[in-house]
Every structure is written in structure tokens, then in C-alpha cells.
Scaffold this motif. Structure first.
Motif, PDB file in Angstrom:
ATOM      1  N   ASP A 130      54.259  16.562  64.627  1.00 56.39           N
ATOM      2  CA  ASP A 130      55.587  17.017  64.210  1.00 56.39           C
ATOM      3  C   ASP A 130      55.829  18.474  64.576  1.00 56.39           C
ATOM      4  OD1 ASP A 130      55.947  14.531  63.152  1.00 56.39           O
ATOM      5  OD2 ASP A 130      55.940  15.152  61.050  1.00 56.39           O
ATOM      6  N   ALA A 131      54.814  19.304  64.379  1.00 55.67           N
ATOM      7  CA  ALA A 131      54.981  20.741  64.610  1.00 55.67           C
ATOM      8  C   ALA A 131      55.320  21.021  66.074  1.00 55.67           C
ATOM      9  CB  ALA A 131      53.706  21.481  64.206  1.00 55.67           C
ATOM     10  N   ILE A 132      54.689  20.297  66.991  1.00 56.76           N
ATOM     11  CA  ILE A 132      54.957  20.513  68.411  1.00 56.76           C
ATOM     12  C   ILE A 132      56.336  19.996  68.795  1.00 56.76           C
ATOM     13  CG2 ILE A 132      54.242  19.882  70.743  1.00 56.76           C
ATOM     14  CD1 ILE A 132      51.366  20.011  69.839  1.00 56.76           C
ATOM     15  N   VAL A 133      56.689  18.833  68.282  1.00 56.66           N
ATOM     16  CA  VAL A 133      58.011  18.271  68.574  1.00 56.66           C
ATOM     17  C   VAL A 133      59.110  19.208  68.084  1.00 56.66           C
ATOM     18  CG1 VAL A 133      59.584  16.435  67.869  1.00 56.66           C
ATOM     19  CG2 VAL A 133      57.336  15.856  68.765  1.00 56.66           C
ATOM     20  N   GLU A 134      58.889  19.809  66.932  1.00 55.39           N
ATOM     21  CA  GLU A 134      59.882  20.753  66.405  1.00 55.39           C
ATOM     22  C   GLU A 134      60.010  21.968  67.314  1.00 55.39           C
ATOM     23  OE1 GLU A 134      61.447  22.056  62.075  1.00 55.39           O
ATOM     24  OE2 GLU A 134      59.309  21.631  62.282  1.00 55.39           O
ATOM     25  N   LYS A 135      58.893  22.479  67.794  1.00 58.21           N
ATOM     26  CA  LYS A 135      58.913  23.635  68.701  1.00 58.21           C
ATOM     27  C   LYS A 135      59.595  23.300  70.021  1.00 58.21           C
ATOM     28  CE  LYS A 135      54.738  25.816  66.841  1.00 58.21           C
ATOM     29  NZ  LYS A 135      53.308  26.154  67.095  1.00 58.21           N
ATOM     30  N   LEU A 136      59.541  22.033  70.424  1.00 60.74           N
ATOM     31  CA  LEU A 136      60.167  21.607  71.667  1.00 60.74           C
ATOM     32  C   LEU A 136      61.648  21.255  71.498  1.00 60.74           C
ATOM     33  CD1 LEU A 136      57.296  19.376  73.133  1.00 60.74           C
ATOM     34  CD2 LEU A 136      57.978  21.661  73.897  1.00 60.74           C
ATOM     35  N   GLY A 137      62.163  21.424  70.272  1.00 63.74           N
ATOM     36  CA  GLY A 137      63.591  21.246  70.048  1.00 63.74           C
ATOM     37  C   GLY A 137      64.028  19.876  69.609  1.00 63.74           C
ATOM     38  N   ALA A 138      63.072  19.026  69.218  1.00 67.47           N
ATOM     39  CA  ALA A 138      63.416  17.659  68.815  1.00 67.47           C
ATOM     40  C   ALA A 138      63.051  17.395  67.359  1.00 67.47           C
ATOM     41  CB  ALA A 138      62.726  16.655  69.726  1.00 67.47           C
ATOM     42  N   GLY A 139      63.120  18.423  66.533  1.00 68.11           N
ATOM     43  CA  GLY A 139      62.732  18.288  65.134  1.00 68.11           C
ATOM     44  C   GLY A 139      63.567  17.293  64.351  1.00 68.11           C
ATOM     45  N   SER A 140      64.798  17.017  64.801  1.00 69.12           N
ATOM     46  CA  SER A 140      65.650  16.061  64.076  1.00 69.12           C
ATOM     47  C   SER A 140      65.086  14.651  64.109  1.00 69.12           C
ATOM     48  CB  SER A 140      67.057  16.053  64.672  1.00 69.12           C
ATOM     49  OG  SER A 140      67.032  15.621  66.022  1.00 69.12           O
ATOM     50  N   LEU A 141      64.106  14.410  64.972  1.00 73.01           N
ATOM     51  CA  LEU A 141      63.505  13.078  65.090  1.00 73.01           C
ATOM     52  C   LEU A 141      62.435  12.827  64.032  1.00 73.01           C
ATOM     53  CD1 LEU A 141      64.005  10.773  67.112  1.00 73.01           C
ATOM     54  CD2 LEU A 141      62.106  11.647  68.470  1.00 73.01           C
ATOM     55  N   ILE A 142      61.943  13.888  63.413  1.00 74.57           N
ATOM     56  CA  ILE A 142      60.848  13.764  62.449  1.00 74.57           C
ATOM     57  C   ILE A 142      61.272  12.876  61.274  1.00 74.57           C
ATOM     58  CG2 ILE A 142      59.396  15.045  60.808  1.00 74.57           C
ATOM     59  CD1 ILE A 142      59.550  17.420  62.752  1.00 74.57           C
ATOM     60  N   GLY A 143      60.431  11.907  60.950  1.00 74.23           N
ATOM     61  CA  GLY A 143      60.704  11.001  59.841  1.00 74.23           C
ATOM     62  C   GLY A 143      61.514   9.781  60.202  1.00 74.23           C
TER      63      GLY A 143
END
Length: 327
Positions: A130-143
Motif C-alpha cells: 500500500d505504501a508504495i502504491v500511495e507514493k506512486l499516486g494510486a492511493g485511492s485504490l487501497i482497500g
């Protein structure tokens, strides 16, 4: 490189995937774009899952099967605004392009495009993805549910690592590959090589073509119940799968087997003098020897003691497959 160094690197990569985050280059997997207004209906009719219920931003795992429900490939489909993108197993894209094309009739408005060479695929594997995805700009996908996806800067981010471990799959233009790989490593992901992926997928129980996925087995024997819709209409192989489910006709199941020594894929699995199955995959880990194999359902399941070639084994469950329809 000494064997101990290889084992240590293998152990570190597997540990990262299970406890932290690892990144695996899956660019050698095939990517097929199915475009036009008929793409959902077309794929709905050619595979085991219910594509017609899906909307853009959603996806599913599905199995391509023959008319007698023998397995061809385990495929992930991502529904885009104007197409469906299929992530298929290595060495299966040319066959599937030809096989799918065979079922496109004159009235079908469907176009198949092999985009493997112009794209690349990475999988982030592990609970800290999750932490990497958020840094890559796709944090809205988490969960979001598995196979949900969004497009950010011409890059598809999808929930799911390809294994039964939390993670994400990224599909993007091949020109961005090296830059993105270096960025992900800078974010403390550990590289998971093809060899490590093979070890992990066997431990997880993910089936692959030419081993667990062959014309000898159907999706229910493999344990891919989550990929099968029993409520959708007719599709290739549907009658056989429905009959197996209705009459409890699954005669063998894919299991994990904890082994006390190496064993070769293809080895006969026995109990005493009785043949009960066949080993399909084998790997060695720092924790011991492990394999996947089909065992007759009447022989038993978890805890069953078996002989695999010259090795002794015990049947265990694996997280990627199941032996009944998930509720």
C-alpha cells in the motif's frame, strides 16, 4: 554463487513478499487487448467467469477451457472504458490469440490485439505494498476489491499480486519500465526474481500451464472455484462444469504436499501400493521441500500421508485454491 548465498537470497525475497513488500517483473506474461462494444459478451461466452456483470474499473480471474472443460489458462481480465485487457500466462498468448480468434464470428464486433511487446507488467507483493502504491499516486485504490483498477499517468494499477498475498499489479508502456523499476526499489521493495516467483507460487498453490493447468484437468479439480460462475448462461465447457458441480463429480483435487526430500514433477503419488495421484510441481526452500500434486478425492485431504517417488509427504492446504465454492 554458493548454495548458501542462493538460499539466503531466496529466503529474503520470500520473506519480503510475505511480511514486507517485494516487486516481481512479470513482463514476460502476455497481454491481450479485447476491444469493441461486444468485448464483455464475447469473453463472457468464452470463459468461466461472469464478465457481463463487470463495469469499467472492475475485473476478474477466469479460466479458458475447452469444450470438455479441460483447462487452457488462468487469466485475469481488467475492464477498461473501451476494452478488456487480459493478463495471460507466459507462453500462452499466441495460442490464446488464435483460440479466441476462432470464436469471433462475422456479426461479432471484436478486435484482438497482442500488446505484450509494447507494455510491461510488475507485481508488488506483500502487506506493505500500500505504501508504495500511495507514493506512486494510486492511493485511492487501497482497500478496493481484488482486480479493481485505476489509470494514473497512462499506467494501470490493479488490486491483486497474482498470488493469495496482498499486493498490486501494474501494467504500463514498456518505455517506462527501467525508470519505474528503479523508483520501486528506492521505495524499499525487494526484488523477487522469476526463480523466487516460481518458489512462491508453488508454496501458494497457484497453478500454471503445462504443470497444473493441462488438458487432463478441469477448473474444479484444480480448485479454481472462485473463477467459475454457476449462474451465468452458456459458455464453452459449461455443461461439463455444471454437471461436475451438481453431481459432486470431482474425482481429484490439487493439494500442497510437504516433503521430506526432493521429488520430480511427474512422480506417482501412492499410499502403500495404491496409486492415488501425481506430483505436478516441486520446489526447495530453506524450510524444506514442497510440491503440488493431484490426489484422488476418495483418498483423503489435509493430513494424509503419502509416498511421492522415493520421498515421504503430507498433504496440506494452499491459500490460492479451494475445494468448494466460496460463500
Amino acid at each position: 554463487m554458493p548454495t548458501s548465498a542462493i538460499d539466503n537470497k531466496n529466503a529474503a525475497a520470500i520473506h519480503a513478499a510475505k511480511e514486507k513488500v517485494a516487486v516481481c517483473d512479470r513482463s514476460h506474461w502476455g497481454r491481450i487487448r479485447v476491444s469493441s462494444d461486444d468485448s464483455l459478451r464475447f469473453l463472457h461466452n468464452q470463459s468461466t467467469n461472469d464478465f457481463q456483470r463487470l463495469k469499467p474499473g472492475e475485473g476478474c480471474d477466469t479460466v479458458m477451457v475447452t469444450s470438455t472443460a479441460r483447462t487452457i489458462d488462468l487469466v485475469t481480465g481488467y475492464v477498461l472504458d473501451d476494452a478488456v485487457l487480459l493478463l495471460v500466462s507466459p507462453h500462452r498468448r499466441e495460442f490464446l490469440m488464435s483460440w479466441l480468434d476462432r470464436y469471433i464470428f462475422f456479426a461479432d464486433k471484436v478486435t484482438l490485439t497482442d500488446i505484450t511487446d509494447e507494455t510491461a507488467t510488475f507485481s508488488l507483493i506483500g502487506p506493505q505494498s500500500d505504501a508504495i502504491v500511495e507514493k506512486l499516486g494510486a492511493g485511492s485504490l487501497i482497500g478496493k476489491p481484488n482486480n479493481s483498477h485505476i489509470v494514473v499517468d497512462n499506467m494501470i494499477f490493479a488490486v491483486g499480486s497474482g498470488l493469495a498475498i496482498p499486493g498490486y499489479t501494474l501494467i504500463f508502456p514498456v518505455a517506462e519500465k527501467q525508470k519505474l523499476w528503479e523508483k520501486i526499489l528506492e521505495y524499499d521493495a525487494v526484488e523477487l526474481s522469476d526463480r523466487h516467483w516460481e518458489t512462491l507460487r508453488i508454496l501458494q498453490g497457484r497453478p500454471v500451464p503445462d504443470a497444473e493447468i493441462t488438458d487432463e484437468y478441469n477448473p474444479l479439480e484444480i480448485g479454481l472455484w472462485q473463477t467459475v460462475s454457476f449462474n451465468k448462461g452458456c459458455y464453452i465447457g459449461q455443461e461439463t462444469i455444471a454437471r461436475l458441480n451438481t453431481y459432486k463429480g470431482v474425482k481429484q483435487y490439487l493439494w500442497g504436499i510437504s516433503l521430506n526430500a526432493p521429488a520430480a514433477p511427474g512422480s506417482v503419488i501412492t499410499i502403500g501400493d495404491e496409486k492415488v495421484g501425481k506430483l505436478t510441481s516441486y520446489t526447495e526452500t530453506p524450510e524444506g521441500h514442497f510440491g503440488l500434486g493431484y490426489i484422488r478425492s476418495k483418498a483423503g485431504g489435509v493430513g494424509l500421508k503419502v509416498q511421492v517417488g522415493n520421498s515421504e509427504g503430507e498433504v496440506v492446504s494452499t491459500p490460492f485454491v479451494s475445494h468448494e465454492y466460496p460463500l
